[in-house]
Design an enzyme around this catalytic site. Structure first.
Site, short mmCIF file in Angstrom:
data_model
loop_
_atom_site.label_atom_id
_atom_site.label_comp_id
_atom_site.label_asym_id
_atom_site.label_seq_id
_atom_site.Cartn_x
_atom_site.Cartn_y
_atom_site.Cartn_z
N SER A 146 0.83 -1.20 0.00
CA SER A 146 0.00 0.00 0.00
C SER A 146 0.87 1.26 0.00
O SER A 146 1.67 1.47 -0.91
CB SER A 146 -0.96 -0.05 1.19
OG SER A 146 -1.98 0.92 1.06
N ASP B 194 -10.06 -3.39 -5.33
CA ASP B 194 -9.18 -2.44 -4.66
C ASP B 194 -9.13 -1.16 -5.48
O ASP B 194 -8.87 -1.22 -6.69
CB ASP B 194 -7.78 -3.05 -4.52
CG ASP B 194 -6.80 -2.16 -3.78
OD1 ASP B 194 -7.18 -1.07 -3.31
OD2 ASP B 194 -5.61 -2.57 -3.67
N HIS C 78 -8.00 -4.98 -0.91
CA HIS C 78 -6.90 -4.25 -0.30
C HIS C 78 -6.62 -4.75 1.12
O HIS C 78 -7.54 -5.03 1.89
CB HIS C 78 -7.21 -2.75 -0.25
CG HIS C 78 -6.00 -1.92 0.01
ND1 HIS C 78 -5.08 -1.63 -0.96
CD2 HIS C 78 -5.53 -1.34 1.15
CE1 HIS C 78 -4.11 -0.90 -0.45
NE2 HIS C 78 -4.35 -0.72 0.84
#
Length: 399
Positions: free
Chosen positions: A189, A343, A373
């Site tokens: 991320s 995501d 995610h």
């Protein structure tokens, strides 16, 4: 009695509405994701409420909750764990206990959390680091960095870069028994964002002779220009990371002033004088057909120059690695990119894969069709172990 029944029914209906989470049919263990989403929704709503009352900043409230999930640096029978600093940046080091006649692989890991949350001490990252050590017989450096809202860009980038520069010194690698030819970087991320940005920056750094052999980017955030990609449209309310939360993360990376957030939500934050940058994130040419799914590319609506002058970071390649030109990309190491279908950041990773391949970089793209995610760090999920196993296998073969 009748009033009690009506009240119970009302509470039940409201509870069901609160917990209800529409999910695609191919999601494995949907009940786990619903439970996780309910927990995240509760924490988020409490943080919003506290912020509205002026009690605490949204991110600080969420971070307070996350702190309960941190674990101390505890060694076990297989791994020695210690906290230290690299160039004044806190890091957690994981070293295999079994003796080795040869130098080991080294992996530098950067945690996610939207540049606002998280730490190397979170139980999910601690567990991942230990399993990496055991699976790869590698030395793992899991770094921290200063977080928003107290600190903004480029502090996060500079912390990670300074820690990396320290780690890549020959005397430091020697100290931990790491082979300088087998050092990689990974991040998920926001950590994937920092990993990509740091790896790009290293290319032009004449003071760093040792470079990364691999980079692994796990559902990375890579661009700030277009908040209306197909993945943002399709997954705007998907559990874990909504469009509004991702935009909040991005804006907090640069400023606590909510004007940038509002402009980004409406995709009206890039000034006309920076319009040339859109060629680097034009999904109509960079996404494979199956990810366009009938979406129509609209020319961007330009914002005022004021935001870019106040917060130039959102147009900086160190914050948005997709803005790097091809001459820089073609010098990057072997790359592994994980993207997830559900995501908002899916298309960031896919566009980077396209650009890297066009630049001649060796890339493996692992797209998780039933992924979402943060799946790699959700405890107990089957998909977590599947993604982790694929990631570890690639590292085992390439690092």
């Amino acid at each position: 009695m009748g009033k009690k029944i009506i009240l119970l029914l009302l509470v039940g209906v409201l509870g069901a509405y609160y917990v209800h989470t529409p999910l695609p049919d191919n999601i494995e263990e949907p009940w786990r994701l619903i439970c996780m989403n309910t927990l995240l929704k509760t924490v988020t709503n409490l943080a919003i409420f506290a912020e509205l009352l002026g009690i605490n900043h949204f991110m600080n409230t969420v971070m307070f909750y996350m702190n309960f999930h941190e674990v101390p640096p505890t060694s076990d029978e297989n791994v020695t764990v210690m906290d230290t600093t690299f160039n004044n940046v806190p890091v957690r080091i994981y070293i295999p206990k079994r003796k080795s006649e040869t130098l080991r692989r080294g992996l530098f890991y950067i945690h996610g959390g939207g540049w606002c949350l998280g730490s190397a001490a979170l139980s999910g990252y601690d567990s991942l680091s230990r399993r990496t050590v055991n699976r790869l017989d590698a030395v793992v450096i899991s770094t921290n960095y200063r977080l928003a809202p107290k600190y903004h860009f480029p502090n996060q980038f500079e912390d990670v870069y300074n820690a990396v520069r320290w780690f890549l010194r020959q005397d430091v690698l020697d100290k931990y028994g790491v082979d300088p030819k087998r050092v990689g970087i990974s991040g998920d991320s926001a950590g994937g964002n920092l990993a990509a940005a740091v790896t790009q920056q290293l290319i032009g750094d004449p003071d760093i002779k040792i470079k990364f052999k691999t980079q692994s980017l796990i559902y990375p955030a890579l661009q700030t220009l277009d908040m209306d990609l197909p993945s943002y449209q399709e997954n705007s309310h998907f559990p874990g990371l909504s469009k509004s939360l991702m935009v909040r993360f991005w804006s907090e990376y640069f400023t606590t002033n909510r004007s940038l957030e509002n402009a980004m939500l409406f995709n009206q934050h890039v000034p006309v004088e920076s319009s040339h940058l859109f060629k680097f994130v034009n999904w109509s040419s960079l996404l494979p057909e199956k990810f366009k799914k009938g979406h129509i590319y609209n020319s961007p609506t330009h914002g005022t120059s004021e935001l870019a002058k106040k917060y130039p970071g959102f147009l900086d390649v160190r914050a948005a690695p997709l803005l790097a030109d091809d001459s820089k990309l073609r010098s990057l190491p072997s790359t592994y990119v994980i993207t997830c279908q559900y995501d908002v950041l899916r298309d960031d990773g896919i566009m980077y894969v396209t650009r890297l391949r066009n630049a001649g970089v060796r890339v493996i793209h692992n797209h998780i069709e039933d992924g979402f995610h943060a799946a790699l760090t959700y405890p107990g999920f089957k998909i977590k172990y599947r993604i982790e196993n694929q990631y570890m296998s690639w590292l085992s073969e390439n690092l």
